[in-house]
Design a protein around this motif. Sequence first.
Motif, mmCIF file in Angstrom:
data_model
loop_
_atom_site.group_PDB
_atom_site.id
_atom_site.type_symbol
_atom_site.label_atom_id
_atom_site.label_comp_id
_atom_site.label_asym_id
_atom_site.label_seq_id
_atom_site.Cartn_x
_atom_site.Cartn_y
_atom_site.Cartn_z
ATOM 1 N N PRO A 157 0.819 -1.195 -0.068
ATOM 2 C CA PRO A 157 0.097 -0.037 -0.038
ATOM 3 C C PRO A 157 0.986 1.197 -0.051
ATOM 4 C CG PRO A 157 -0.129 -1.028 2.260
ATOM 5 C CD PRO A 157 0.653 -2.122 1.268
ATOM 6 N N ASN A 158 0.520 2.628 -0.416
ATOM 7 C CA ASN A 158 0.888 3.481 -0.486
ATOM 8 C C ASN A 158 1.369 4.164 0.836
ATOM 9 O OD1 ASN A 158 1.201 3.653 -3.350
ATOM 10 N ND2 ASN A 158 -0.652 4.861 -3.449
ATOM 11 N N HIS A 159 2.103 5.051 1.002
ATOM 12 C CA HIS A 159 2.462 5.749 2.298
ATOM 13 C C HIS A 159 1.450 6.454 2.610
ATOM 14 C CE1 HIS A 159 4.092 8.115 5.404
ATOM 15 N NE2 HIS A 159 4.133 9.181 4.768
ATOM 16 N N LYS A 160 0.719 7.218 1.852
ATOM 17 C CA LYS A 160 -0.549 8.058 2.221
ATOM 18 C C LYS A 160 -1.836 7.513 1.549
ATOM 19 C CE LYS A 160 0.053 12.548 2.098
ATOM 20 N NZ LYS A 160 0.144 13.956 1.668
ATOM 21 N N LEU B 157 -8.637 -4.894 -1.680
ATOM 22 C CA LEU B 157 -7.449 -5.459 -0.594
ATOM 23 C C LEU B 157 -6.470 -6.034 -1.284
ATOM 24 C CD1 LEU B 157 -9.620 -7.808 1.835
ATOM 25 C CD2 LEU B 157 -8.235 -6.034 2.274
ATOM 26 N N LEU B 158 -5.277 -5.774 -0.796
ATOM 27 C CA LEU B 158 -3.732 -5.926 -1.375
ATOM 28 C C LEU B 158 -3.287 -7.420 -1.118
ATOM 29 C CD1 LEU B 158 -2.427 -2.547 -1.488
ATOM 30 C CD2 LEU B 158 -3.669 -3.595 -3.546
ATOM 31 N N ARG B 159 -4.123 -8.005 0.116
ATOM 32 C CA ARG B 159 -3.520 -8.957 0.692
ATOM 33 C C ARG B 159 -4.536 -9.948 1.098
ATOM 34 N NH1 ARG B 159 1.569 -8.430 -0.576
ATOM 35 N NH2 ARG B 159 3.078 -7.544 0.780
ATOM 36 N N ARG C 253 -4.739 -2.647 10.437
ATOM 37 C CA ARG C 253 -3.430 -2.268 10.038
ATOM 38 C C ARG C 253 -2.268 -3.359 9.856
ATOM 39 N NH1 ARG C 253 -1.355 3.567 10.253
ATOM 40 N NH2 ARG C 253 -3.455 4.954 10.331
ATOM 41 N N LEU C 254 -1.799 -3.800 9.014
ATOM 42 C CA LEU C 254 -0.837 -5.028 8.752
ATOM 43 C C LEU C 254 0.532 -4.445 8.702
ATOM 44 C CD1 LEU C 254 -2.848 -7.296 6.789
ATOM 45 C CD2 LEU C 254 -2.588 -7.345 9.178
ATOM 46 N N SER C 255 1.638 -5.070 9.096
ATOM 47 C CA SER C 255 2.975 -4.996 8.696
ATOM 48 C C SER C 255 3.390 -5.545 7.731
ATOM 49 C CB SER C 255 3.864 -5.296 10.037
ATOM 50 O OG SER C 255 3.769 -4.499 11.086
ATOM 51 N N LEU C 256 3.705 -5.055 6.436
ATOM 52 C CA LEU C 256 3.979 -5.831 5.082
ATOM 53 C C LEU C 256 5.282 -5.454 4.944
ATOM 54 C CD1 LEU C 256 0.653 -4.445 3.541
ATOM 55 C CD2 LEU C 256 1.042 -6.622 4.617
ATOM 56 N N GLU C 257 5.907 -6.609 3.982
ATOM 57 C CA GLU C 257 7.266 -6.448 3.539
ATOM 58 C C GLU C 257 7.108 -6.544 1.960
ATOM 59 O OE1 GLU C 257 9.159 -9.397 5.428
ATOM 60 O OE2 GLU C 257 8.855 -8.683 7.515
ATOM 61 N N PRO C 258 7.811 -5.630 1.285
ATOM 62 C CA PRO C 258 7.610 -5.830 -0.329
ATOM 63 C C PRO C 258 8.181 -7.027 -0.768
ATOM 64 C CG PRO C 258 9.245 -4.074 0.454
ATOM 65 C CD PRO C 258 8.655 -4.578 1.626
ATOM 66 N N PHE D 290 -2.948 0.084 6.248
ATOM 67 C CA PHE D 290 -3.850 -0.835 5.788
ATOM 68 C C PHE D 290 -3.504 -1.215 4.302
ATOM 69 C CE2 PHE D 290 -5.995 2.408 8.912
ATOM 70 C CZ PHE D 290 -6.593 1.706 9.519
ATOM 71 N N PRO D 291 -4.049 -2.692 4.233
ATOM 72 C CA PRO D 291 -3.775 -3.082 2.954
ATOM 73 C C PRO D 291 -4.658 -3.144 1.796
ATOM 74 C CG PRO D 291 -4.659 -4.962 4.395
ATOM 75 C CD PRO D 291 -4.393 -3.724 5.300
ATOM 76 N N LEU D 292 -4.835 -1.675 1.660
ATOM 77 C CA LEU D 292 -6.097 -1.398 0.743
ATOM 78 C C LEU D 292 -5.259 -0.329 -0.144
ATOM 79 C CD1 LEU D 292 -8.775 -0.398 3.219
ATOM 80 C CD2 LEU D 292 -8.490 -2.270 1.979
#
Length: 143
Positions: free
Chosen positions: A53-56, A67-69, A111-116, A130-132
Amino acid sequence: MHIGTISDKLIYGGLPLIYLSYDTPYTKQAGTDVVDDVHTPEFLNTIVASGLPNHKLRLKAGVPVMLLRNIDKSLGLCNRTKLVITRMGRFVLEGQVISGSNISDKVFIPRLSLEPSDTRIPFKFRRRQFPLAVSFAMTINKS
């Protein structure tokens, strides 16, 4: 004439909220997470990667998102599920599913902690967001 409070405007889509991510660099050593301070959080905020997800993230009630995840397959919260945001909190969002097998179900998105997973990024970092992704234009491609 009823004058609503700020919380009324947030719930019913009057004011948008901007959610900023929390980005931290790290290296993994012998089962422990050690912070790597070579890259500043300001630099990490500028990174845009696929599936991250984007920073902002600018949201308001009624906006369509994707949803991205995968979160919970039994609730239909899989990658690319479409939702409409109904309520917003500081750490969790409420949405209504508008695609898939669980249409019109109310769900909560944390909110989730995501790693690229992009291999073009030569270092590791985590983004808590948020994975959105906001998705006003949605296309469905079925082969």
